[in-house]
Design a protein around this motif. Structure first.
Motif, PDB file in Angstrom:
ATOM      1  N   SER A  12      22.741 -49.773 -18.300  1.00 24.37           N
ATOM      2  CA  SER A  12      21.551 -48.965 -18.556  1.00 24.37           C
ATOM      3  C   SER A  12      21.036 -48.379 -17.252  1.00 24.37           C
ATOM      4  O   SER A  12      21.458 -48.768 -16.154  1.00 24.37           O
ATOM      5  CB  SER A  12      20.454 -49.811 -19.205  1.00 24.37           C
ATOM      6  N   GLU A  13      20.076 -47.455 -17.376  1.00 19.18           N
ATOM      7  CA  GLU A  13      19.492 -46.852 -16.187  1.00 19.18           C
ATOM      8  C   GLU A  13      18.773 -47.887 -15.329  1.00 19.18           C
ATOM      9  O   GLU A  13      18.785 -47.799 -14.094  1.00 19.18           O
ATOM     10  CB  GLU A  13      18.551 -45.704 -16.572  1.00 19.18           C
ATOM     11  N   THR A  23      17.801 -40.922  -7.516  1.00 16.69           N
ATOM     12  CA  THR A  23      18.558 -40.551  -8.710  1.00 16.69           C
ATOM     13  C   THR A  23      17.864 -39.377  -9.383  1.00 16.69           C
ATOM     14  O   THR A  23      16.640 -39.243  -9.334  1.00 16.69           O
ATOM     15  CB  THR A  23      18.701 -41.718  -9.700  1.00 16.69           C
ATOM     16  N   HIS A  79      22.464 -38.845 -20.945  1.00 19.47           N
ATOM     17  CA  HIS A  79      21.465 -39.719 -20.323  1.00 19.47           C
ATOM     18  C   HIS A  79      21.989 -40.068 -18.935  1.00 19.47           C
ATOM     19  O   HIS A  79      21.979 -41.203 -18.496  1.00 19.47           O
ATOM     20  CB  HIS A  79      21.242 -40.970 -21.167  1.00 19.47           C
ATOM     21  N   GLU A 120      13.289 -42.342  -8.697  1.00 14.76           N
ATOM     22  CA  GLU A 120      13.532 -41.062  -9.364  1.00 14.76           C
ATOM     23  C   GLU A 120      12.398 -40.065  -9.108  1.00 14.76           C
ATOM     24  O   GLU A 120      11.576 -39.812  -9.988  1.00 14.76           O
ATOM     25  CB  GLU A 120      13.692 -41.312 -10.867  1.00 14.76           C
ATOM     26  N   TRP A 130      19.477 -48.681 -11.287  1.00 15.71           N
ATOM     27  CA  TRP A 130      18.531 -48.735 -10.170  1.00 15.71           C
ATOM     28  C   TRP A 130      18.572 -50.096  -9.478  1.00 15.71           C
ATOM     29  O   TRP A 130      18.519 -50.178  -8.256  1.00 15.71           O
ATOM     30  CB  TRP A 130      17.115 -48.436 -10.663  1.00 15.71           C
ATOM     31  N   ARG A 161      22.684 -39.467 -14.671  1.00 14.30           N
ATOM     32  CA  ARG A 161      21.924 -39.310 -13.438  1.00 14.30           C
ATOM     33  C   ARG A 161      22.868 -39.001 -12.286  1.00 14.30           C
ATOM     34  O   ARG A 161      23.958 -39.580 -12.202  1.00 14.30           O
ATOM     35  CB  ARG A 161      21.132 -40.581 -13.138  1.00 14.30           C
ATOM     36  N   THR A 188      15.219 -48.320 -22.845  1.00 15.49           N
ATOM     37  CA  THR A 188      16.479 -47.954 -22.220  1.00 15.49           C
ATOM     38  C   THR A 188      17.436 -47.351 -23.241  1.00 15.49           C
ATOM     39  O   THR A 188      17.140 -47.270 -24.438  1.00 15.49           O
ATOM     40  CB  THR A 188      17.153 -49.174 -21.581  1.00 15.49           C
ATOM     41  N   PRO A 223      17.836 -37.420 -13.077  1.00 14.76           N
ATOM     42  CA  PRO A 223      18.300 -37.247 -14.461  1.00 14.76           C
ATOM     43  C   PRO A 223      18.525 -35.776 -14.768  1.00 14.76           C
ATOM     44  O   PRO A 223      17.828 -34.903 -14.246  1.00 14.76           O
ATOM     45  CB  PRO A 223      17.151 -37.816 -15.296  1.00 14.76           C
ATOM     46  N   ARG A 263      11.576 -47.373 -11.611  1.00  4.95           N
ATOM     47  CA  ARG A 263      11.861 -45.955 -11.872  1.00  4.95           C
ATOM     48  C   ARG A 263      11.065 -45.064 -10.923  1.00  4.95           C
ATOM     49  O   ARG A 263      11.593 -44.077 -10.398  1.00  4.95           O
ATOM     50  CB  ARG A 263      11.529 -45.611 -13.327  1.00  4.95           C
TER      51      ARG A 263
END
Length: 644
Positions: free
Chosen positions: A257-258, A277, A234, A312, A262, A236, A294, A279, A308
């Protein structure tokens, strides 16, 4: 001009400081490995000497070609996912190639891996980001002068290539939230932070040393790598637009977490700093890639989806660890879904080592259509790129005939690769050389390439350098497109790959598709359009159209091609395919009320897989359990047709 002078001074200082740090750390990194068992070392060298590199054709290395800036944009090929010896796992696998050498490989220089096998690109890359794991930043600095006996033992183990030590470190990282082991830093978080910043400064300084605007572009970057069970991903890659970056690299220890990642990047990347970013390995995300929660199971809120969407714009479609396009287990009636994809669909109750409905990119694109109906924005409107994820510091080395594994001693030389790796595990045999990112940009500079990635005018390849252009246009005359004036008209009237087109009543958009073969590789077999859409009842559908064929069409309208590969020398049928595929296409089922996406996929004629090339090196038959041949592919970023 005063601010520009200060920027110049700051960059010069960065390079100077980074060089000092890098020299200090490199003194340890370049030290010889602990003496190996002489018999084992002799056996290894004998294996490499026995490899017959003349058993098949390999094109000669070519010099760099520099295209002048163009308003109608040039295509540039690069790799945004590369690990050097600064990554703790690559170092433990035996990789000893540093960032400077990695950049030189990208520019076309040959280099020897630690086992003695040589890597080289047929053609230099146009751009590179070295993305070493931020979680390991500072380890090499700490081991220059170990702070105590515990650190000394750790550093001694770190210097010995060891899969067991890597797995032990990885297992300790599976705790949530992640907790940094500070023992090598004397249990002092300030020392750990200082050491980590030193690595990041060295990474940025190396990028500055090798940046040649207009010829070769380097991006400062790194990988954010939280640990999932059973080697799940998971992760990035974080890429910065310019030399303006945060002072520290945000790792999983700083952002659990993602969403935390961010937020922290937006907090620290200020002023002239810009980031995106990327993934990677959605196929190995155990369903997290396009889930609505998440890594810790916390549901996304509206603000999180919007965060997001800002952060991304592109996703890694293809790399060494597999193809993340689609799975036939989730409604894709598409034989190409099996291309370099070896994970099965999840059984009832299975959480890892399998594909979930929220793992694959095509499913993620469809989920984005549903989210748009719910939120008013599509946070999963992303472009597609390929990359390697090599841990051998050889960016863009994606040609099947030059694949030397991806992890030092574990996957080199050829006999070890064909056995499935150092321990004979199947995943090493199932991996592939990885892919490339292709970017349509005005010129080869950080700003131009980054902006193209931001607008999603990019495509992924499985490793070859086929050229692919896609436009959608309502006013198209559907005539020949051959000049810059024709291309300017397409940009003016329509949108390129990655764009959004408003739907029109009674007027289906015309898609222009133009693919050219890699000049060093095999001809093209077919071009396809993959459509995904949302039905009025909220259900999601998809369909694949064969829109251009190098050979005949069958009774069902699908492309048919008779193209064989000579497994005795890996010669392909040059006359079976086409050097160019060019066509206009309109959706026969167009409905202006549908929210839909369309992306183009191009396949070459079959050629040998890397495992067959290795078998020829050793005068063996192709290994069982993996295909002897592949059909290399390219995937354009989608064009979305959105009802008003």
């Amino acid at each position: 001009m005063r601010w520009q002078a200060w920027v110049g001074v700051a960059l010069s200082a960065l390079v100077a400081v980074g060089a000092v740090i890098y020299w200090r750390v490199d003194a340890r990194l370049n030290a010889p490995l602990r003496p190996a068992d002489p018999a084992a070392e002799a056996e290894l060298r004998a294996e490499i000497d026995a490899q017959n590199e003349a058993a098949f054709f390999q094109p000669p290395a070519q010099p760099r070609e520099v295209a002048p800036p163009s308003e109608t944009r040039n295509v540039y090929f690069g790799d945004l996912h590369v690990h050097t010896k600064l990554s703790f796992d690559a170092y433990l696998f035996g990789t000893r190639l540093d960032p400077d050498l990695a950049y030189r490989i990208a520019k076309g220089e040959p280099a020897a891996l630690i086992t003695g096998e040589t890597v080289r690109l047929t053609r230099p890359l146009d751009f590179v980001a070295l993305t070493d794991h931020a979680e390991g930043f500072g380890l090499h600095e700490a081991c220059v002068e170990p702070i105590n006996e515990i650190a000394r033992k750790y550093c001694t183990a770190f210097d010995e290539p060891s899969l067991a030590f890597f797995l032990a470190l990885r297992g300790s990282g599976e705790r949530r939230p992640p907790v940094r082991d500070l023992s090598v830093h004397g249990d002092d978080p300030e020392v750990a932070a200082r050491n980590s910043r030193s690595t990041w400064e060295a990474v940025r300084a190396a990028a500055e040393r090798h940046y040649e605007p207009g010829r070769f572009t380097t991006f400062a970057g790194y990988e954010y790598s939280p640990v999932l069970a059973d080697t799940g991903k998971h992760h990035r890659n974080i890429i910065f637009r310019s030399a303006a970056t945060p002072d520290s690299a945000v790792s999983a220890y700083d952002a659990a977490s993602e969403i935390d990642l961010w937020r922290e990047l937006e907090r620290t990347c200020t002023g002239d700093c810009e980031f995106l970013t990327i993934p990677h390995n959605p196929n190995k995300s155990w369903g997290l890639a396009f889930a609505s929660e998440t890594i810790d199971g916390v549901p996304y809120g509206d603000a999180d989806w919007r965060l997001r969407a800002r952060s991304e714009p592109i996703v890694e479609m293809f790399q060494i660890k597999g193809n993340s396009e689609c799975s036939s287990a989730f409604g894709a009636n598409d034989e190409e879904c099996g291309f370099e994809q070896f994970l099965p669909p999840c059984a009832a109750g299975q959480e890892t080592l399998c594909i979930h409905p929220t793992s694959m990119i095509r499913d993620g694109l469809k989920i984005g259509l549903s989210l748009e109906a719910e939120l008013g924005i599509n946070p999963l409107r992303f472009g597609l790129i390929g990359a390697t994820d090599t841990h051998n510091a050889n960016p863009g080395d994606t040609e099947e005939w030059d694949y030397r594994g991806s992890a030092g001693y574990n996957t080199s030389p050829a006999r070890r690769r064909l056995a499935g790796g150092r321990g004979g595990n199947r995943p090493s045999l199932q991996r592939n050389p990885g892919g490339l990112a292709a970017v349509w940009a005005v010129e080869n500079t950080r700003e131009s390439l980054f902006d193209a990635m931001r607008r999603r005018e990019v495509y992924a390849t499985s490793g070859t350098r086929m050229r692919l252009r896609v436009f959608a246009d309502y006013r198209a005359a559907e005539t020949e497109v051959a000049t810059d004036a024709d291309l300017r008209q397409l940009y003016s009237n329509g949108v390129p790959m990655g764009g959004v087109l408003p739907a029109r009543e009674g007027d289906a958009p015309a898609f222009f598709i133009w693919a050219l073969k890699d000049q060093d590789h095999a001809p093209l077999a077919k071009a396809q359009v993959v459509k995904g859409w949302r039905n009025p009842d909220g259900s999601l559908s998809e369909r694949v159209f064969d829109v251009a064929c190098a050979g005949a069409r069958g009774a069902d309208g699908r492309c048919e091609l008779d193209a064989s590969v000579d497994l005795n020398d890996c010669g392909w049928a040059e006359s079976a395919g086409a050097a160019e595929l060019k066509t206009w296409w309109r959706d026969p089922d167009y409905d202006p009320a549908q929210s839909a996406f369309y992306y183009v996929r191009v396949a070459q004629i079959p050629t040998c897989r890397w495992s067959t090339y290795d078998a020829l090196r050793l005068d063996l038959p192709p290994p069982e359990g993996v295909p002897a041949t592949v059909q290399e592919m390219a995937w354009a970023s989608p064009i979305w047709v959105r009802p008003e």
